[in-house]
Enzyme design. Structure first.
Site, PDB file in Angstrom:
ATOM      1  N   GLU A 182      -8.486 -10.350  -2.609  1.00 13.48           N
ATOM      2  CA  GLU A 182      -8.966  -9.836  -3.533  1.00 13.48           C
ATOM      3  C   GLU A 182     -10.356 -10.502  -3.818  1.00 13.48           C
ATOM      4  O   GLU A 182     -11.205  -9.904  -4.601  1.00 13.48           O
ATOM      5  CB  GLU A 182      -7.933  -9.938  -4.806  1.00 13.48           C
ATOM      6  CG  GLU A 182      -8.350  -9.151  -5.894  1.00 13.48           C
ATOM      7  CD  GLU A 182      -7.396  -9.184  -6.897  1.00 13.48           C
ATOM      8  OE1 GLU A 182      -6.562  -8.225  -7.134  1.00 13.48           O
ATOM      9  OE2 GLU A 182      -7.052  -9.994  -7.934  1.00 13.48           O
TER      10      GLU A 182
ATOM     11  N   HIS B  83      10.502 -14.081  16.232  1.00 17.86           N
ATOM     12  CA  HIS B  83      11.217 -12.881  16.652  1.00 17.86           C
ATOM     13  C   HIS B  83      10.931 -11.861  16.142  1.00 17.86           C
ATOM     14  O   HIS B  83      11.786 -10.484  15.996  1.00 17.86           O
ATOM     15  CB  HIS B  83      12.880 -13.185  16.279  1.00 17.86           C
ATOM     16  CG  HIS B  83      13.343 -14.579  16.783  1.00 17.86           C
ATOM     17  ND1 HIS B  83      13.948 -14.568  18.055  1.00 17.86           N
ATOM     18  CD2 HIS B  83      13.317 -15.945  16.509  1.00 17.86           C
ATOM     19  CE1 HIS B  83      14.217 -15.894  18.195  1.00 17.86           C
ATOM     20  NE2 HIS B  83      13.879 -16.544  17.229  1.00 17.86           N
TER      21      HIS B  83
ATOM     22  N   LYS C 105      -6.872   1.612 -10.761  1.00 14.63           N
ATOM     23  CA  LYS C 105      -6.263   1.827 -12.048  1.00 14.63           C
ATOM     24  C   LYS C 105      -6.750   3.278 -12.794  1.00 14.63           C
ATOM     25  O   LYS C 105      -5.902   3.767 -13.308  1.00 14.63           O
ATOM     26  CB  LYS C 105      -6.681   0.678 -12.980  1.00 14.63           C
ATOM     27  CG  LYS C 105      -5.857  -0.601 -12.459  1.00 14.63           C
ATOM     28  CD  LYS C 105      -6.224  -1.762 -13.267  1.00 14.63           C
ATOM     29  CE  LYS C 105      -5.750  -3.220 -12.870  1.00 14.63           C
ATOM     30  NZ  LYS C 105      -6.399  -4.368 -13.840  1.00 14.63           N
TER      31      LYS C 105
END
EC number: 5.3.1.9
Length: 554
Positions: A359, A390, A518
């Site tokens: 960000e 793994h 937004k």
């Protein structure tokens, strides 16, 4: 002129051009050979400060590499950028704001002016307010509407109001205070809300609403849902103030919601969300681990601040890590960076760094609005070891992508179980060693012949067993996870991110891409619910809206 007003085009700096030439010279560099030829490579490329040991010897660097990278920092006026940050200059140029999260951990007695006002006394006034509230809750003096003491605290917030506090309270689980349990509610997903509240008793639950605007969509919706739940479960509306407090700069909205004025903690526009865990946003941390431990967290961050501002660039931990990142991003073509903590309590560290780094430095224009033609912030990813071994470590070892990695590991565990921690530490070191050393074709063939395979089988399998090696990594070691060194660790990465932003000439403190999402989300919501009859601006979004409306039964 200040870097945030007229940043350098770093590609024109002599050090940048020298680094390009040096990169070509490094084409045949082998870390394996470098270690074999220099028994003191670890001593020369390691650094110990603030309870952290940084081993950066397993990187694609020589002394000349570091000299040129330091020259780049100097020519980019890094010293001036650091001074501007700490002096409260408006380094967040697009929003005209200072970025003074470091003031939140400054000791009383220091002086720092913002618009002519000394902010340090206000910072400590709020810290005292936090101390008083935590004391009342821990002592059982704060009681709910039925006069039962508070036992559950739910932090409602998202982004920096969630990731940082959750990281710290989980990382410092061994320091948890008895009597109060802390929970986090972030996503605007009813399933998360239902699963959490199913375990709560409204009589003994306190909600902390953490939102600078008191209007962040996810936080506001969850706060309204929490109020509805409280009322539906029998909580009286006139006693709402006993069960909700707020950390916000919008006092008016918090008061209108029903929160008592004395239970509203301020936020300042000179602290960005992803840098705010040191402020009253860290209230759930203080409730989880106690105020004395919270102050130790601040002290560790302050120690790293002092190291960052005082240590020479060549001996400066955040600066070195930042420059190595620039080296790989801009000269080796790395597009991502792996964060690999080998400690269960640090399992959320990568999530916090994803916001902190991406960000902040996911930008494509300089501070003055001119476009960049070089790469900036990398993708941050990873997870807790040994689980990653793994899963995705295979790509680190044999994939075609260069992915620098940071290994983070404590020497001691709070939960010694047989020889588990020795194995955990050994795996951390061996993974970094394997990334650096690899396995040659000759070594693979010798290994296969030793197993008794035929020569045909040896030749068939050997190419698959070759590990290129020469993959860079840092290792950060601490004694054990504790408030002081965790504070230093988080501050280390904050400063690393800032240094890179200063070198690239970008703004690490705005996030306009987030804001666009937004705004468009509101428009899509209006169309989803039928409040707007206008079609979406593209056929894909419109088609998905129509599919939702035809199938949704909520």
């Amino acid at each position: 002129m200040a870097y945030y007003q007229q940043p350098h085009d770093i590609t024109r700096l002599p050090a940048w051009q020298a680094l390009q030439q040096h990169r070509a010279e490094m084409a045949g560099f082998s870390m394996r050979e470098a270690f074999a030829g220099d028994p003191r490579r670890f001593q020369r490329f390691s650094l110990d400060s603030c309870g952290l040991l940084l081993d950066y010897s397993k990187n694609l660097i020589t002394e000349k590499s570091l000299e040129l990278l330091i020259q780049l920092a100097e020519q980019a006026d890094l010293h001036e950028a650091i001074a501007a940050l700490y002096n409260g200059e408006r380094v967040n140029a697009s929003e005209g704001r200072a970025a003074l999260h470091t003031a939140l951990r400054s000791p009383i007695g220091r002086r720092l002016l913002v618009d002519g006002n000394d902010i340090i006394p206000e910072v400590h006034r709020v810290l005292n307010q936090v101390t008083e509230l935590v004391s009342r809750i821990h002592s059982g003096l704060w009681r709910g509407y039925s006069e039962k003491p508070i036992k559950e605290v739910v932090n409602i917030g998202i982004g920096g109001s969630f990731l940082g506090p959750q990281l710290v309270s989980e990382a410092l689980r061994p320091f948890t205070q008895r009597g109060v349990r802390c929970h986090y509610l972030a996503n605007i997903d009813g399933s998360e809300f239902r699963e959490l509240t199913a375990r709560l008793d409204p009589e003994t639950t306190l909600f902390i609403v953490s939102s600078k605007s008191f209007g962040t969509l996810e936080t506001l919706k969850n706060t309204l849902a929490a109020r509805d739940w409280y009322l539906a479960m029998g909580g009286p509306e006139e006693q709402l103030h006993r069960h909700f407090i707020a950390v916000t700069s919008n006092r008016k909205a918090a008061i209108e919601f029903g929160i008592g004025e004395e239970n509203i903690f301020p936020m300042w526009d000179w602290v960005g969300g992803r840098y705010s865990l040191w402020s009253a946003i860290g209230l759930p941390i203080a409730l989880a681990i106690g105020v004395s431990n919270f102050k130790e967290l601040l002290a560790g961050a302050y120690a790293m601040d002092e190291h960052f501002t005082q240590a020479p660039l060549a001996e400066n931990m955040p600066v070195l890590m930042a420059l190595l990142g620039v080296w790989y991003t801009n000269f080796w073509g790395a597009q991502s960076h792996a964060i690999l903590p080998y400690d269960h309590y640090l399992r959320n560290f990568t999530k916090h760094l994803q916001q902190l780094d991406m960000e902040s430095n996911g930008k494509s224009v300089r501070q003055d609005g001119t476009p960049l033609d070089i790469a900036t912030g990398p993708i941050i990813w990873g997870g807790v070891g040994c689980n990653g071994q793994h899963a995705y470590h295979q790509l680190l070892h044999q994939g075609r992508l260069l992915v620098p990695a940071d290994f983070i590991v404590p020497v001691n565990s709070y939960n010694p179980l047989s020889d588990h921690h020795q194995w955990l530490f050994a795996n951390c070191l061996s993974q970094a060693q394997a990334l650096m050393q690899g396995k040659t074709r000759e070594e693979a063939e010798v290994e296969l012949r030793a197993k008794g395979l035929s020569e045909d089988e040896v030749q068939r399998l050997a190419p698959h067993k070759v590990i290129p090696g020469n993959r860079p990594s840092n290792i950060l070691v601490m004694n054990r996870i504790a408030p002081f060194n965790l504070g230093a660790l988080v501050a280390l990465y904050e400063h690393k991110v800032f240094v890179q932003s200063a070198i690239w000439g970008i703004n690490a403190f705005d996030q306009w891409g987030v804001e666009l999402g937004k705004e468009m989300g509101k428009e899509v919501y209006q169309r989803l619910t039928g409040a707007s009859g206008e079609p979406a601006s593209d056929a894909s979004t419109q088609g998905l809206i129509e599919h939702f409306r035809s199938q949704h039964r909520g």
